[in-house]
Scaffold this motif. Structure first.
Motif, PDB file in Angstrom:
ATOM      1  N   LEU A   8       0.816  -1.204   0.000  1.00 16.33           N
ATOM      2  CA  LEU A   8       0.000   0.000   0.000  1.00 16.33           C
ATOM      3  C   LEU A   8       0.857   1.263   0.000  1.00 16.33           C
ATOM      4  N   VAL A   9       1.916   1.236   0.801  1.00 15.26           N
ATOM      5  CA  VAL A   9       2.816   2.398   0.843  1.00 15.26           C
ATOM      6  C   VAL A   9       3.519   2.558  -0.495  1.00 15.26           C
ATOM      7  N   TRP A  10       3.968   1.450  -1.065  1.00 16.81           N
ATOM      8  CA  TRP A  10       4.655   1.488  -2.359  1.00 16.81           C
ATOM      9  C   TRP A  10       3.758   2.075  -3.448  1.00 16.81           C
ATOM     10  N   MET A  11       2.469   1.737  -3.422  1.00 17.23           N
ATOM     11  CA  MET A  11       1.536   2.225  -4.430  1.00 17.23           C
ATOM     12  C   MET A  11       1.081   3.663  -4.179  1.00 17.23           C
ATOM     13  N   GLY A  12       1.428   4.209  -3.012  1.00 16.59           N
ATOM     14  CA  GLY A  12       1.043   5.577  -2.698  1.00 16.59           C
ATOM     15  C   GLY A  12      -0.329   5.711  -2.082  1.00 16.59           C
ATOM     16  N   SER A  13      -0.931   4.594  -1.679  1.00 15.81           N
ATOM     17  CA  SER A  13      -2.278   4.638  -1.120  1.00 15.81           C
ATOM     18  C   SER A  13      -2.324   5.273   0.266  1.00 15.81           C
ATOM     19  N   MET A  14      -1.171   5.382   0.921  1.00 11.50           N
ATOM     20  CA  MET A  14      -1.140   5.926   2.276  1.00 11.50           C
ATOM     21  C   MET A  14      -0.390   7.252   2.343  1.00 11.50           C
ATOM     22  N   ASP A  15      -0.226   7.914   1.212  1.00 10.47           N
ATOM     23  CA  ASP A  15       0.534   9.169   1.192  1.00 10.47           C
ATOM     24  C   ASP A  15      -0.092  10.241   2.074  1.00 10.47           C
ATOM     25  N   LEU A  16      -1.413  10.286   2.120  1.00 17.69           N
ATOM     26  CA  LEU A  16      -2.094  11.291   2.936  1.00 17.69           C
ATOM     27  C   LEU A  16      -1.783  11.105   4.410  1.00 17.69           C
ATOM     28  N   LEU A  17      -1.775   9.845   4.861  1.00 12.75           N
ATOM     29  CA  LEU A  17      -1.454   9.548   6.253  1.00 12.75           C
ATOM     30  C   LEU A  17       0.017   9.805   6.541  1.00 12.75           C
ATOM     31  N   LEU A  18       0.884   9.423   5.616  1.00 15.66           N
ATOM     32  CA  LEU A  18       2.312   9.646   5.807  1.00 15.66           C
ATOM     33  C   LEU A  18       2.627  11.139   5.903  1.00 15.66           C
ATOM     34  N   ARG A  19       1.894  11.946   5.136  1.00 16.32           N
ATOM     35  CA  ARG A  19       2.081  13.385   5.199  1.00 16.32           C
ATOM     36  C   ARG A  19       1.706  13.915   6.577  1.00 16.32           C
ATOM     37  N   GLU A  20       0.642  13.359   7.147  1.00 17.11           N
ATOM     38  CA  GLU A  20       0.230  13.791   8.482  1.00 17.11           C
ATOM     39  C   GLU A  20       1.263  13.396   9.534  1.00 17.11           C
ATOM     40  N   LEU A  32      -0.963  -8.930  17.813  1.00 14.30           N
ATOM     41  CA  LEU A  32      -1.768  -7.890  18.440  1.00 14.30           C
ATOM     42  C   LEU A  32      -1.337  -6.501  17.968  1.00 14.30           C
ATOM     43  N   ILE A  33      -0.020  -6.292  17.907  1.00 16.99           N
ATOM     44  CA  ILE A  33       0.496  -4.989  17.479  1.00 16.99           C
ATOM     45  C   ILE A  33       0.035  -4.659  16.071  1.00 16.99           C
ATOM     46  N   TRP A  34       0.237  -5.589  15.156  1.00 16.02           N
ATOM     47  CA  TRP A  34      -0.042  -5.289  13.754  1.00 16.02           C
ATOM     48  C   TRP A  34      -1.527  -5.343  13.429  1.00 16.02           C
ATOM     49  N   SER A  35      -2.298  -6.108  14.184  1.00 13.34           N
ATOM     50  CA  SER A  35      -3.750  -6.052  14.026  1.00 13.34           C
ATOM     51  C   SER A  35      -4.257  -4.677  14.451  1.00 13.34           C
ATOM     52  N   SER A  36      -3.723  -4.178  15.568  1.00 15.11           N
ATOM     53  CA  SER A  36      -4.103  -2.848  16.043  1.00 15.11           C
ATOM     54  C   SER A  36      -3.700  -1.772  15.045  1.00 15.11           C
ATOM     55  N   LEU A  37      -2.484  -1.866  14.533  1.00 15.78           N
ATOM     56  CA  LEU A  37      -2.007  -0.877  13.576  1.00 15.78           C
ATOM     57  C   LEU A  37      -2.832  -0.907  12.292  1.00 15.78           C
ATOM     58  N   SER A  38      -3.201  -2.096  11.843  1.00 17.47           N
ATOM     59  CA  SER A  38      -4.007  -2.187  10.612  1.00 17.47           C
ATOM     60  C   SER A  38      -5.376  -1.555  10.810  1.00 17.47           C
ATOM     61  N   ARG A  68      -7.799   5.751  10.029  1.00 14.59           N
ATOM     62  CA  ARG A  68      -7.213   7.083   9.854  1.00 14.59           C
ATOM     63  C   ARG A  68      -7.196   7.502   8.384  1.00 14.59           C
ATOM     64  N   VAL A  69      -6.880   6.561   7.506  1.00 11.75           N
ATOM     65  CA  VAL A  69      -6.859   6.886   6.075  1.00 11.75           C
ATOM     66  C   VAL A  69      -8.253   7.273   5.596  1.00 11.75           C
ATOM     67  N   ILE A  70      -9.266   6.496   6.004  1.00 11.12           N
ATOM     68  CA  ILE A  70     -10.639   6.820   5.615  1.00 11.12           C
ATOM     69  C   ILE A  70     -11.056   8.173   6.180  1.00 11.12           C
ATOM     70  N   TRP A  71     -10.687   8.415   7.449  1.00 14.00           N
ATOM     71  CA  TRP A  71     -11.023   9.682   8.091  1.00 14.00           C
ATOM     72  C   TRP A  71     -10.372  10.862   7.365  1.00 14.00           C
ATOM     73  N   LEU A  72      -9.118  10.730   7.004  1.00 15.09           N
ATOM     74  CA  LEU A  72      -8.422  11.806   6.307  1.00 15.09           C
ATOM     75  C   LEU A  72      -9.031  12.075   4.937  1.00 15.09           C
ATOM     76  N   TRP A  73      -9.421  11.022   4.235  1.00 14.78           N
ATOM     77  CA  TRP A  73     -10.039  11.210   2.929  1.00 14.78           C
ATOM     78  C   TRP A  73     -11.403  11.877   3.046  1.00 14.78           C
ATOM     79  N   ILE A  74     -12.169  11.495   4.073  1.00 16.01           N
ATOM     80  CA  ILE A  74     -13.469  12.131   4.286  1.00 16.01           C
ATOM     81  C   ILE A  74     -13.292  13.617   4.601  1.00 16.01           C
ATOM     82  N   CYS A  75     -12.347  13.914   5.497  1.00 18.94           N
ATOM     83  CA  CYS A  75     -12.099  15.304   5.868  1.00 18.94           C
ATOM     84  C   CYS A  75     -11.583  16.110   4.678  1.00 18.94           C
ATOM     85  N   ARG A  76     -10.788  15.472   3.845  1.00 19.16           N
ATOM     86  CA  ARG A  76     -10.307  16.161   2.656  1.00 19.16           C
ATOM     87  C   ARG A  76     -11.455  16.421   1.686  1.00 19.16           C
ATOM     88  N   TRP A  77     -12.367  15.461   1.585  1.00 19.61           N
ATOM     89  CA  TRP A  77     -13.498  15.581   0.668  1.00 19.61           C
ATOM     90  C   TRP A  77     -14.439  16.713   1.087  1.00 19.61           C
TER      91      TRP A  77
END
Length: 212
Positions: free
Chosen positions: A17-29, A175-181, A187-196
């Motif tokens: 996902l990071v490689w494809m740029g799908s998380m660029d908005l979150l990475l910017r934050e 547990l760590i990576w389930s939580s992070l996912s 967060r990504v969905i939230w950022l896209w909604i707020c951007r929209w």
């Protein structure tokens, strides 16, 4: 499915996902470049594959399950405003004790497990992080640190009875990576909604990010 498999699968998915740029908005934050995030994920993936540990009898510490998460937490801590660091640190400690208590309850009374533990605990952790913190970096710091601390508390507590203590086990990594996912998805969905809807506060500048 063997313990630790979920963590590796999530790491692979995040790398893609990071490689494809799908998380660029979150990475910017989070003030992270795509290259740096890829390096972090690859480091976690490599350490998860080879299962590197540090042994200080009777304690065994996993590199991918304890050391690397703590190092990343240290970097996130520096990004938080100095005036807010103590609050977020205290919040993470409180969350850690809640997660430890839940994990101990489920261990002593499995009847209370109305769902998979790898879903219940991450969900509780993510919800707590979202309630306590507003900024993405602070949420990620509290979430990650609380899970690592909860695992350490649980490991030392169980170690009193078993004579050995393992920190950052494969189960803890799941547990760590389930939580992070869960958090990444929200967060990504939230950022896209707020951007929209045009809410510019969701993409803070560097000065805003430092305010935590």
């Amino acid at each position: 499915m063997n313990e630790g498999t979920v963590a590796i699968l999530i790491q692979w998915c995040l790398i893609c996902l990071v490689w494809m740029g799908s998380m660029d908005l979150l990475l910017r934050e989070l003030n992270l470049s795509r290259r740096r995030m890829l390096a972090i994920l690859v480091a976690f993936l490599v350490c998860s594959f080879v299962s590197w540990t540090l042994a200080f009898a009777p304690v065994e510490i996993s590199l991918s399950g304890t050391i690397l998460p703590l190092l990343f937490c240290g970097w996130l801590y520096v990004q938080i405003s100095a005036s807010r660091r103590r609050f977020h640190l205290f919040a993470a400690i409180v969350m850690a004790w809640i997660l430890f208590w839940l994990r101990w309850i489920f261990f002593t009374d499995p009847v209370l497990l109305f769902w998979d533990e790898q879903i219940i605990l991450p969900t509780v952790a993510v919800v707590a992080a979202l309630i306590i913190n507003r900024r993405g970096g602070a949420q990620l710091f509290s979430l990650l640190l609380s899970i690592v601390l909860a695992d350490a508390i649980y490991g030392f507590y169980i170690g009193k009875f078993s004579g050995t203590c393992q920190l950052g086990s494969e189960f803890a990594q799941d547990l760590i990576w389930s939580s992070l996912s869960f958090w990444f998805c929200f967060r990504v969905i939230w950022l896209w909604i707020c951007r929209w809807i045009g809410w510019s506060h969701t993409e803070p500048s560097k000065s805003d990010a430092r305010r935590g």
